[in-house]
Write an enzyme that holds these catalytic residues in place. Structure first.
Site, PDB file in Angstrom:
ATOM      1  N   LEU A 128      14.289  19.976 -11.130  1.00  0.00           N
ATOM      2  CA  LEU A 128      14.502  20.742  -9.445  1.00  0.00           C
ATOM      3  C   LEU A 128      14.355  19.918  -7.894  1.00  0.00           C
ATOM      4  O   LEU A 128      13.020  19.813  -8.241  1.00  0.00           O
ATOM      5  CB  LEU A 128      14.033  22.119  -9.651  1.00  0.00           C
ATOM      6  CG  LEU A 128      15.188  22.740 -10.529  1.00  0.00           C
ATOM      7  CD1 LEU A 128      14.560  24.284 -10.184  1.00  0.00           C
ATOM      8  CD2 LEU A 128      16.283  23.107 -10.082  1.00  0.00           C
ATOM      9  N   SER A 129      15.058  19.248  -7.759  1.00  0.00           N
ATOM     10  CA  SER A 129      13.912  18.755  -6.197  1.00  0.00           C
ATOM     11  C   SER A 129      14.457  19.431  -4.996  1.00  0.00           C
ATOM     12  O   SER A 129      13.814  18.540  -3.515  1.00  0.00           O
ATOM     13  CB  SER A 129      15.546  16.790  -6.017  1.00  0.00           C
ATOM     14  OG  SER A 129      16.834  17.731  -5.306  1.00  0.00           O
ATOM     15  N   CYS A 144      13.142   4.160  -9.687  1.00  0.00           N
ATOM     16  CA  CYS A 144      13.069   5.255  -9.504  1.00  0.00           C
ATOM     17  C   CYS A 144      13.780   6.448 -10.551  1.00  0.00           C
ATOM     18  O   CYS A 144      12.698   6.951 -11.611  1.00  0.00           O
ATOM     19  CB  CYS A 144      12.808   5.923  -8.586  1.00  0.00           C
ATOM     20  SG  CYS A 144      12.394   7.935  -7.942  1.00  0.00           S
ATOM     21  N   GLY A 151      20.529  15.948 -11.240  1.00  0.00           N
ATOM     22  CA  GLY A 151      22.259  16.426 -10.698  1.00  0.00           C
ATOM     23  C   GLY A 151      22.559  15.744 -10.089  1.00  0.00           C
ATOM     24  O   GLY A 151      22.995  15.488  -9.385  1.00  0.00           O
ATOM     25  N   ASP A 198      22.046  20.099  -5.800  1.00  0.00           N
ATOM     26  CA  ASP A 198      23.153  19.450  -6.866  1.00  0.00           C
ATOM     27  C   ASP A 198      22.062  19.555  -8.398  1.00  0.00           C
ATOM     28  O   ASP A 198      22.859  20.175  -9.284  1.00  0.00           O
ATOM     29  CB  ASP A 198      23.240  17.707  -6.661  1.00  0.00           C
ATOM     30  CG  ASP A 198      23.981  17.555  -5.450  1.00  0.00           C
ATOM     31  OD1 ASP A 198      24.851  17.911  -4.981  1.00  0.00           O
ATOM     32  OD2 ASP A 198      23.509  16.047  -5.528  1.00  0.00           O
ATOM     33  N   SER A 199      20.641  19.022  -8.084  1.00  0.00           N
ATOM     34  CA  SER A 199      20.238  19.884  -9.204  1.00  0.00           C
ATOM     35  C   SER A 199      19.886  21.601  -9.501  1.00  0.00           C
ATOM     36  O   SER A 199      19.591  22.320 -10.438  1.00  0.00           O
ATOM     37  CB  SER A 199      19.044  19.418  -8.779  1.00  0.00           C
ATOM     38  OG  SER A 199      18.171  19.891  -7.805  1.00  0.00           O
ATOM     39  N   GLY A 201      17.911  20.264  -3.671  1.00  0.00           N
ATOM     40  CA  GLY A 201      19.144  19.957  -3.341  1.00  0.00           C
ATOM     41  C   GLY A 201      19.848  20.599  -3.969  1.00  0.00           C
ATOM     42  O   GLY A 201      19.649  21.425  -5.131  1.00  0.00           O
ATOM     43  N   MET A 214       8.735  17.271  -8.706  1.00  0.00           N
ATOM     44  CA  MET A 214       8.195  15.981  -9.035  1.00  0.00           C
ATOM     45  C   MET A 214       7.656  16.061  -7.493  1.00  0.00           C
ATOM     46  O   MET A 214       8.850  15.891  -6.876  1.00  0.00           O
ATOM     47  CB  MET A 214       9.231  15.244  -8.994  1.00  0.00           C
ATOM     48  CG  MET A 214      10.062  14.902 -10.889  1.00  0.00           C
ATOM     49  SD  MET A 214      10.346  13.440 -11.535  1.00  0.00           S
ATOM     50  CE  MET A 214      11.829  14.390 -11.208  1.00  0.00           C
ATOM     51  N   CYS A 257      13.912   7.860  -2.792  1.00  0.00           N
ATOM     52  CA  CYS A 257      14.526   8.924  -3.871  1.00  0.00           C
ATOM     53  C   CYS A 257      12.537   9.997  -3.932  1.00  0.00           C
ATOM     54  O   CYS A 257      12.121   9.353  -3.950  1.00  0.00           O
ATOM     55  CB  CYS A 257      14.407   8.128  -5.229  1.00  0.00           C
ATOM     56  SG  CYS A 257      13.990   8.825  -6.791  1.00  0.00           S
TER      57      CYS A 257
END
Length: 395
Positions: A8-9, A100, A124, A13-14, A11, A33, A200
């Site tokens: 899960l960033s 990355c 994502g 998409d994820s 954002g 992360m 990234c």
């Protein structure tokens, strides 16, 4: 229930990837992360990691899935940042996003996920995974995303069969507007969030300042090379073999200051990359100047006017054996074999017709049409239809 750990960033998409997996009946865990500590180089109000981590937490809360943060900044510095400095020092232009994925998300992060009992790791990314049977074995395919505008298969061009076997890409069948629509319906905090730019998972980074911490500024000259130089207008020699022709097409022109006119000064050749137009601060030319080559040893930048300058265009490139990677190992070429493919030398570039030529020292990629700014250190990726089958670092 199979357990999936989603990167899960923070954002959209994820966030939607996590939701879709939950809908499909997986046991989903969200993991954020943290890859960076040094706030001095991030543009602080443009999505520092703290905002992202909070957004990721709010999404996990909304979806009712467990959430935690892992700190990977040590590995990130070692594997990505140090590698980048090293490449820039050599006068090459690295692609941190591809690295990355190979080194962090699908290696360090994946190992943590598997230690937590995960069956799969999901991200994502706009790409798809296929599975085929070949000689009684399962072979995994990396397929481009359905949304042509957003296809991110290129960023995953260095993944292995092992990494793909444990990966899921839940949004690969969707378009970006569809993903935003799902997030809006679910009232997720990330629904309207802008896509992150920059390195990234670090957030927006001031790359020149970032590099300057390691690579000290040093003044040098900017030279403009006229396009009527004799080395651009040679008649192509007669070749005795395809290999001779490929060596000719990939040859590097050795420029010298006396070939052109000194038109300005710069603060370090290692801050510039082929094809770059911004940041030269040289005016008064009929067409804008583009970087056609950098010499980090003598600290000189060579430029040419206009994007059709012959110094920018080339019909072939070479990948050395040790930087050659096949996702589909079963399709890897043997010496003297060739393969017709579609290839790209940068993200979002439309696919180009090309032929791969395998030689003992590596692989030549010969394009049907001349390509602009083929840049050492970047990745070339090649496809059969919509499947990315291999890639390599441009040498």
């Amino acid at each position: 229930m199979k357990r999936v750990i989603v990167g899960l960033s923070g954002g959209v998409d994820s966030s939607v990837a996590a939701y879709l997996l939950k809908e499909q009946g997986y046991e989903v865990i969200g993991l954020f992360m943290k890859n960076w500590h040094d706030d001095s180089v991030t543009i602080s109000n443009e999505c520092p990691w703290l905002d992202d981590s909070n957004d990721a937490m709010l999404v996990a809360d909304k979806l009712g899935i467990p959430f935690q943060t892992v700190d990977l900044s040590e590995q990130y510095k070692e594997r990505i940042v140090d590698y980048m400095f090293n490449e820039y020092q050599k006068g090459r232009t690295p692609n941190p996003d591809v690295l990355c994925n190979r080194e962090i998300k699908f290696d360090v992060f994946m190992k943590i996920a598997l230690d937590l009992g995960a069956d799969f790791v999901a991200t994502g990314h706009y790409c798809r995974k296929g599975t085929i049977q070949k000689e009684g074995k399962e072979v995994y395919q990396l397929l481009s995303g359905v949304d042509n505008n957003k296809d991110q298969s290129y960023f995953l061009c260095q993944l292995s069969q092992e990494q793909l076997s444990k990966s899921l890409f839940p949004i690969g069948e969707l378009t970006k507007p569809e993903v935003r629509e799902i997030a809006t319906k679910l009232d997720l905090v990330t629904a309207d969030k802008k896509d992150s730019q920059g390195l990234c998972f670090i957030g927006k980074v001031r790359l020149p300042e970032f590099l300057q911490q390691q690579l000290k500024p040093k003044e040098g000259v900017i030279v403009e090379i006229p396009e009527d130089k004799n080395y651009y207008n040679q008649t192509e020699p007669i070749f005795n073999s395809t290999r001779e022709k490929l060596q000719y097409l990939t040859r590097k022109i050795e420029y010298s200051v006396t070939d052109g006119t000194i038109v300005g000064k710069h603060q370090g050749a290692h801050y510039f990359t082929k094809g770059q137009r911004k940041g030269l601060a040289v005016g008064g030319t009929a067409e804008p100047l583009f970087v056609i080559d950098t010499d980090v040893t003598d600290n000189i930048i060579y430029t040419g006017q206009g994007k059709e300058h012959p110094g920018l265009l080339k019909k072939a490139l070479f990948v050395t054996e040790d930087e050659l990677h096949w996702i589909r190992e079963d399709l890897a070429l043997k010496v003297d074999e060739t393969m017709r493919v579609k290839a790209r030398i940068r993200y979002r570039q439309p696919l180009q017709n090309a032929i791969l030529h395998k030689v003992d020292s590596g692989l030549y990629v010969e394009f049907e049409n001349a390509q602009s700014a083929i840049t050492e250190g970047q990745f070339v990726a090649w496809y059969l239809n919509d499947e990315l089958v291999g890639s390599g670092v441009i040498s």
